[in-house]
Design a protein around this motif. Structure first.
Motif, short mmCIF file in Angstrom:
data_model
loop_
_atom_site.label_atom_id
_atom_site.label_comp_id
_atom_site.label_asym_id
_atom_site.label_seq_id
_atom_site.Cartn_x
_atom_site.Cartn_y
_atom_site.Cartn_z
N GLY A 31 0.85 -1.19 0.00
CA GLY A 31 0.00 0.00 0.00
C GLY A 31 0.88 1.23 0.00
O GLY A 31 2.10 1.15 0.23
N LEU A 32 0.30 2.37 -0.26
CA LEU A 32 1.09 3.59 -0.30
C LEU A 32 1.76 3.88 1.04
O LEU A 32 2.89 4.36 1.09
N ASP A 33 1.06 3.59 2.13
CA ASP A 33 1.64 3.83 3.44
C ASP A 33 2.81 2.89 3.72
O ASP A 33 3.86 3.30 4.23
N SER A 34 2.66 1.61 3.37
CA SER A 34 3.74 0.65 3.63
C SER A 34 4.95 0.89 2.74
O SER A 34 6.09 0.66 3.15
N VAL A 35 4.72 1.38 1.52
CA VAL A 35 5.84 1.69 0.63
C VAL A 35 6.67 2.84 1.21
O VAL A 35 7.90 2.80 1.21
N SER A 36 6.00 3.86 1.72
CA SER A 36 6.73 4.99 2.28
C SER A 36 7.52 4.59 3.53
O SER A 36 8.66 5.01 3.72
N VAL A 37 6.93 3.74 4.38
CA VAL A 37 7.64 3.28 5.57
C VAL A 37 8.78 2.33 5.17
O VAL A 37 9.84 2.33 5.80
N SER A 38 8.57 1.53 4.13
CA SER A 38 9.65 0.66 3.64
C SER A 38 10.84 1.49 3.17
O SER A 38 12.00 1.13 3.41
N TYR A 39 10.56 2.60 2.51
CA TYR A 39 11.64 3.48 2.07
C TYR A 39 12.42 4.02 3.26
O TYR A 39 13.66 4.09 3.24
N ALA A 96 0.70 -4.68 6.40
CA ALA A 96 1.96 -4.45 5.69
C ALA A 96 2.79 -3.36 6.35
O ALA A 96 4.01 -3.48 6.49
N THR A 97 2.14 -2.27 6.77
CA THR A 97 2.87 -1.16 7.37
C THR A 97 3.52 -1.56 8.68
O THR A 97 4.70 -1.28 8.92
N ALA A 98 2.77 -2.24 9.55
CA ALA A 98 3.30 -2.62 10.85
C ALA A 98 4.33 -3.74 10.75
O ALA A 98 5.15 -3.91 11.65
N SER A 99 4.31 -4.51 9.67
CA SER A 99 5.32 -5.57 9.51
C SER A 99 6.68 -5.00 9.14
O SER A 99 7.70 -5.68 9.31
N THR A 100 6.72 -3.76 8.66
CA THR A 100 7.98 -3.20 8.17
C THR A 100 9.01 -3.00 9.27
O THR A 100 10.18 -3.37 9.09
N PRO A 101 8.67 -2.39 10.43
CA PRO A 101 9.69 -2.29 11.48
C PRO A 101 10.16 -3.64 12.00
O PRO A 101 11.32 -3.79 12.39
N ILE A 102 9.27 -4.64 12.03
CA ILE A 102 9.71 -5.99 12.42
C ILE A 102 10.70 -6.51 11.39
O ILE A 102 11.73 -7.11 11.74
N ALA A 103 10.41 -6.27 10.11
CA ALA A 103 11.33 -6.68 9.06
C ALA A 103 12.68 -5.98 9.20
O ALA A 103 13.74 -6.59 8.97
N ALA A 104 12.65 -4.70 9.59
CA ALA A 104 13.90 -3.98 9.80
C ALA A 104 14.70 -4.61 10.94
O ALA A 104 15.94 -4.73 10.85
N GLY A 105 14.00 -5.04 12.00
CA GLY A 105 14.68 -5.73 13.09
C GLY A 105 15.29 -7.05 12.65
O GLY A 105 16.42 -7.39 13.03
N LEU A 106 14.55 -7.81 11.85
CA LEU A 106 15.08 -9.07 11.32
C LEU A 106 16.30 -8.82 10.44
O LEU A 106 17.28 -9.57 10.49
N LEU A 107 16.24 -7.75 9.65
CA LEU A 107 17.37 -7.43 8.79
C LEU A 107 18.61 -7.09 9.63
O LEU A 107 19.72 -7.52 9.31
N MET A 108 18.41 -6.35 10.71
CA MET A 108 19.54 -6.00 11.58
C MET A 108 20.11 -7.21 12.31
O MET A 108 21.26 -7.21 12.72
N SER A 109 19.28 -8.24 12.50
CA SER A 109 19.76 -9.44 13.19
C SER A 109 20.51 -10.39 12.28
O SER A 109 21.03 -11.41 12.73
N GLY A 110 20.57 -10.09 10.98
CA GLY A 110 21.35 -10.90 10.07
C GLY A 110 20.57 -11.69 9.05
O GLY A 110 21.15 -12.36 8.21
N ILE A 111 19.23 -11.64 9.10
CA ILE A 111 18.42 -12.31 8.09
C ILE A 111 18.62 -11.61 6.75
O ILE A 111 18.74 -10.39 6.67
#
Length: 397
Positions: free
Chosen positions: A94-102, A275-290
């Protein structure tokens, strides 16, 4: 203190993009009425499936909000494949999740995420449409019987389409055409899932541009805030936990293998997250090495495969369609996950939070102001929720 500092930093970092996405999503809701969607998604075949994916992708509906909207489309005559495509594309991006993903993952993920979501929706829709083909063949055989000896199946098919015109706001009752007025009742308008309002275009056409702007902003700052607040806090807290306590290479040994992506699928299926709320969790997973590919799998599978959505698909479309739905969503997510890891490793695309270069993207005062506004909107929602609970228990008057 480091945990609190990291949480506040992530909140400030995502505040502006969150507000931008919410406002744009609210305005989009005002200019794209639901009955228009039903009109364009009422046909069958690959064309409507593809159209449903592109229509659903930018809409501001989360995992819970998309369910009544999809049911309304189905009861308005949309095919199984178009309904499935809409049901997948809408919560995955969605437009909101794309902006937060950026803001949290960088421009590459903000581009690849909606592309993967649209492709996932199209594949799932086409697979569900293929599962529906055998029943169509049987139905055509029953229709070929002489008219003086109609089968039970023909009678059902002859009666079924009649009530679809007025069923955009109800999943159970069948009412005559005049129920359009009831659809616009205050109870419907105040429901938590405003996405199933079939009256949005009828009442919305008479609004001025300023009226639509006001309604869109109001929708964004009330209903959408309510939908994402809790999960956004959980996601940011998880990301700050990872940033504070988890070594950056803790999960790196999983790499970009198929196993890491299957783990992400197993984690995401029981979660009820947008989708929007999953983005910060994804950022945390990315920082953990996933790997970025496994993170993308999580962001695609999480919003589209929660238990509530799967239950609706199984009940409304059938068990075969449910299997096709899961195959399309999970299979496409893994394919795009592997493709993402390949592109990142081969061509050097950068996937990382923009915190290091935030000052180059946005003025610091704008980030702070946006975060304060977002925090106040969320605080207002929680205050209203607490006050309502106290009223129900008679603790306040």
């Amino acid at each position: 203190m480091n945990l609190l500092h990291n949480f506040v930093g992530l909140f400030i970092e995502s505040g502006f993009w969150m507000l931008l996405g919410l406002v744009v999503a609210g305005l989009l809701k005002e200019w794209v009425p639901t009955d228009l969607l039903a009109k364009h998604l009422g046909g069958k075949g690959a064309k409507t499936t593809i159209k449903a994916a592109f229509i659903g992708a930018p809409l501001p509906l989360c995992s819970c909000g998309v369910i009544p909207a999809a049911l309304g489309l189905r009861r308005s005559g949309a095919s199984k494949s178009a309904t499935t495509s809409f049901l997948v594309a809408t919560p995955e991006t969605g437009l909101d999740s794309v902006s937060v993903s950026y803001a949290l993952l960088g421009p590459f993920m903000a581009i690849i995420r909606p592309i993967a979501a649209i492709c996932s929706a199209i594949v799932a829709g086409l697979l569900v449409g293929r599962e529906d083909l055998p029943s169509k063949v049987k139905s055509s055989k029953r229709h070929s019987q002489p008219l003086d000896q109609p089968s039970a199946g023909f009678a059902v098919n002859a009666i079924k389409p009649a009530p679809t015109a007025a069923k955009c706001c109800s999943s159970k009752t069948v009412e005559p055409t005049p129920t359009v007025a009831k659809c616009c009742s205050s109870k419907t308008a105040e429901s938590t899932s405003t996405t199933a309002k079939c009256c949005s275009s009828k009442g919305g056409d008479s609004k001025s541009a300023f009226g639509k702007l006001k309604s869109g902003v109001s929708f964004a700052t009330t209903d959408l805030i309510k939908d994402i607040s809790t999960w956004l806090i959980i996601g940011l807290f998880f990301a700050s936990l990872v940033q504070t306590y988890v070594e950056t290479d803790f999960l790196a040994h999983w790499g970009g293998t198929i196993w890491s992506m299957l783990i992400m699928v197993a984690i995401s299926v029981p979660m009820y997250i947008c989708a929007t709320a999953s983005t910060p969790i994804a950022a945390g997973l990315l920082m953990s090495g996933i790997s970025p590919g496994a993170v993308l799998v999580f962001m695609l599978a999480g919003p589209a495969t929660n238990i509530a959505t799967l239950g609706v698909v199984g009940k409304e479309l059938g068990k075969r369609s449910l299997f096709a739905y899961l195959t399309g969503v999970v299979g496409t997510a893994i394919v795009f996950g592997l493709a993402t890891d390949y592109l990142v490793s081969t061509y050097g695309f950068v996937v990382q939070p923009l915190s290091a270069g935030e000052h180059e993207v946005l003025p610091h005062w704008l980030s702070i102001t946006s975060a304060i506004v977002l925090a106040l909107l969320m605080a207002r929602y929680y205050w209203q929720k607490i006050h309502s609970l106290l009223l129900q228990r008679g603790l306040v008057h």
